[in-house]
Design a protein around this motif. Structure first.
Motif, PDB file in Angstrom:
ATOM      1  N   THR A   1       0.867  -0.864  -0.006  1.00 38.88           N
ATOM      2  CA  THR A   1       0.334  -0.293  -0.132  1.00 38.88           C
ATOM      3  C   THR A   1       0.547   1.652  -0.375  1.00 38.88           C
ATOM      4  OG1 THR A   1      -1.809  -1.448   1.312  1.00 38.88           O
ATOM      5  CG2 THR A   1      -1.907   0.970   0.783  1.00 38.88           C
ATOM      6  N   ARG A   2       2.164   1.396   1.200  1.00 39.55           N
ATOM      7  CA  ARG A   2       2.378   2.309   0.741  1.00 39.55           C
ATOM      8  C   ARG A   2       3.443   2.470  -0.502  1.00 39.55           C
ATOM      9  NH1 ARG A   2       5.283   0.811   4.326  1.00 39.55           N
ATOM     10  NH2 ARG A   2       4.397   1.480   6.317  1.00 39.55           N
ATOM     11  N   LYS A   3       3.675   1.460  -1.254  1.00 44.73           N
ATOM     12  CA  LYS A   3       4.675   1.908  -2.530  1.00 44.73           C
ATOM     13  C   LYS A   3       3.608   2.390  -3.513  1.00 44.73           C
ATOM     14  CE  LYS A   3       5.552  -0.793  -6.828  1.00 44.73           C
ATOM     15  NZ  LYS A   3       6.543  -1.415  -6.671  1.00 44.73           N
ATOM     16  N   LEU A   4       2.875   2.022  -3.324  1.00 48.42           N
ATOM     17  CA  LEU A   4       1.566   2.431  -4.209  1.00 48.42           C
ATOM     18  C   LEU A   4       1.202   3.968  -4.007  1.00 48.42           C
ATOM     19  CD1 LEU A   4      -1.217  -0.730  -3.969  1.00 48.42           C
ATOM     20  CD2 LEU A   4       0.513   0.002  -6.201  1.00 48.42           C
ATOM     21  N   ASP A   5       0.832   4.252  -2.968  1.00 47.84           N
ATOM     22  CA  ASP A   5       0.644   5.267  -2.647  1.00 47.84           C
ATOM     23  C   ASP A   5       2.050   6.509  -2.964  1.00 47.84           C
ATOM     24  OD1 ASP A   5      -1.694   4.876  -1.339  1.00 47.84           O
ATOM     25  OD2 ASP A   5      -0.804   5.056   0.953  1.00 47.84           O
ATOM     26  N   ILE A   6       3.326   6.029  -2.636  1.00 47.93           N
ATOM     27  CA  ILE A   6       4.028   7.226  -3.274  1.00 47.93           C
ATOM     28  C   ILE A   6       4.044   6.690  -4.867  1.00 47.93           C
ATOM     29  CG2 ILE A   6       6.705   6.400  -3.532  1.00 47.93           C
ATOM     30  CD1 ILE A   6       7.411   5.075  -0.585  1.00 47.93           C
ATOM     31  N   ALA A   7       3.787   5.708  -5.626  1.00 42.62           N
ATOM     32  CA  ALA A   7       3.657   5.905  -7.094  1.00 42.62           C
ATOM     33  C   ALA A   7       2.647   6.684  -6.997  1.00 42.62           C
ATOM     34  CB  ALA A   7       3.386   4.742  -7.923  1.00 42.62           C
ATOM     35  N   LEU A   8       1.518   7.140  -6.598  1.00 47.98           N
ATOM     36  CA  LEU A   8       0.353   8.488  -7.050  1.00 47.98           C
ATOM     37  C   LEU A   8       1.363   9.023  -6.284  1.00 47.98           C
ATOM     38  CD1 LEU A   8      -2.708   6.511  -6.151  1.00 47.98           C
ATOM     39  CD2 LEU A   8      -1.562   6.974  -7.997  1.00 47.98           C
TER      40      LEU A   8
END
Length: 386
Positions: free
Chosen positions: A161-168
């Motif tokens: 989840t943290r990685k997907l948020d970083i991408a966004l």
């Protein structure tokens, strides 16, 4: 003249290999049940035992050839009792000289063209039943790339989840913006973004991925378009606000052509988020990996070569982050989950598929842990004047 025994071969190689390395204690067991120890003592028990189940297994051990040993394990002629990660951490103990196999990786793409070859090669890995991959991926997002961990004991789901948020955050998109995703996988990024009101077009080469994604997004009524097409061939009448590529750069070794494609599809000032596993040299993946895991032209990212092409492109490099330890933790979690579901996996898809992915996932974890393999995430921005 006395024939060389498996014990003789291993003893000579052990003495040579560990002359300048920290020894790893282990045992081997021949097909007749005899056990031989290397570096084992009362204070240093064996980390693993390599067991020959039959003549084919013993012949593979006698060869000290990485490919032969891996294939023997894959087909049940050899077993590993104990810590398989320890075996894989000493992969260079075994030779891997296969020039004919090396040349064979490239011939099909020369005959059929890169894009068609890439389609077939990607299908070899990704067109297994989606339910198989879901046995070891995170249960929240089904993401097939690394998470970003706050600590070594954090659950994989939270790291993803943290990685997907970083991408966004890195691509700076808002509801109503259009994002192109390179490689749809099982919908991790596309679903996460679409639930925030972002319109996503995701391109994939795998038929099974296309089927899974269309079913998912139709069922959830999310604003995602799924296209089965090679990214280098993909065309759109409208340019995108941003592009996301999670773990697909390894399958796009022509960096110049890929950056040109991003520039063609992206609005001026738009951003590209990327992450990939990397090595210092391009063609150092094992023969087993190239034949049984990711066949074809796929190759780890060469960061220095990639950045040279960025410098010649209309893109600005905004950041580069080291993700090696994050990828280690991710692969370790995947491998542990795979092992925990072994009985179900072998019953549904067979022992060989389980063993192939066991070598792949534990081997990848070991590669990151021993720094044989690196990983990075980075962000590019297209020149606003383009």
């Amino acid at each position: 003249m006395r024939r060389r025994t498996v014990a003789d071969v291993f003893r000579r190689r052990y003495d040579d290999y560990f002359r300048d390395r920290t020894p790893i204690p282990f045992e081997i067991q021949t097909r007749d049940g005899a056990t031989f120890s290397f570096g084992v003592s009362e204070s240093t028990p064996a980390r693993f035992c390599l067991v020959a189940r039959d003549d084919a297994g013993q012949d593979a051990m006698l060869s000290l050839d990485q490919l032969q040993i891996a294939v023997a394990y894959l087909r049940g002629h050899l077993d590993v009792e104990g810590d398989i990660a320890a075996v894989l951490s000493m992969r260079r103990f075994f030779s891997d000289l296969h020039p004919v196999a090396f040349l064979g990786r490239w011939a099909p793409s020369l005959v059929h063209g890169h894009a068609d070859h890439d389609r077939r090669a990607i299908a070899r890995h990704y067109d297994e039943d989606s339910e198989f991959f879901l046995t070891f991926l995170d249960t929240r997002h089904r993401c097939y790339t690394q998470g970003v961990f706050a600590g070594d004991d954090e659950p994989l789901e939270d790291a993803i989840t943290r990685k997907l948020d970083i991408a966004l955050d890195d691509i700076r998109v808002k509801p109503g913006d259009r994002v192109l995703e390179v490689g749809g996988g099982w919908g991790a990024f596309a679903e996460h973004a679409a639930r925030r009101g972002i319109e996503v077009t995701t391109v994939t080469l795998a038929a099974e991925s296309e089927r899974f994604l269309k079913d998912l997004f139709d069922r959830e009524a999310l604003p995602v378009t799924v296209v089965r097409e090679h990214i280098l061939r993909y065309a759109s009448e409208r340019k995108f606000d941003a592009i996301v590529n999670m773990g697909v750069t390894e399958h796009l070794p022509d960096y110049r052509a890929t950056l040109q494609t991003y520039a063609r599809l992206l609005k001026p000032g738009g951003r590209v988020y990327l992450d990939a596993l990397a090595m210092r040299r391009k063609h150092t993946a094992s023969t087993f990996f190239k034949q049984y895991v990711y066949p074809g032209r796929s190759a780890p990212l060469l960061l220095h070569s990639y950045l040279r092409q960025v410098a010649r492109s209309p893109f600005e490099l905004l950041n580069v982050e080291d993700d090696r330890h994050n990828y280690y933790l991710t692969c370790r979690a995947w491998a542990q989950r795979l092992d925990a579901r072994r009985e179900e996996i072998t019953a549904r898809w067979g022992e060989e598929l389980y063993r192939r992915f066991r070598i792949f996932l534990w081997g990848s974890a070991s590669g990151f842990d021993t720094r044989l393999v690196q990983a990075y995430r980075w962000t590019l921005q297209l020149d606003p004047a383009e």
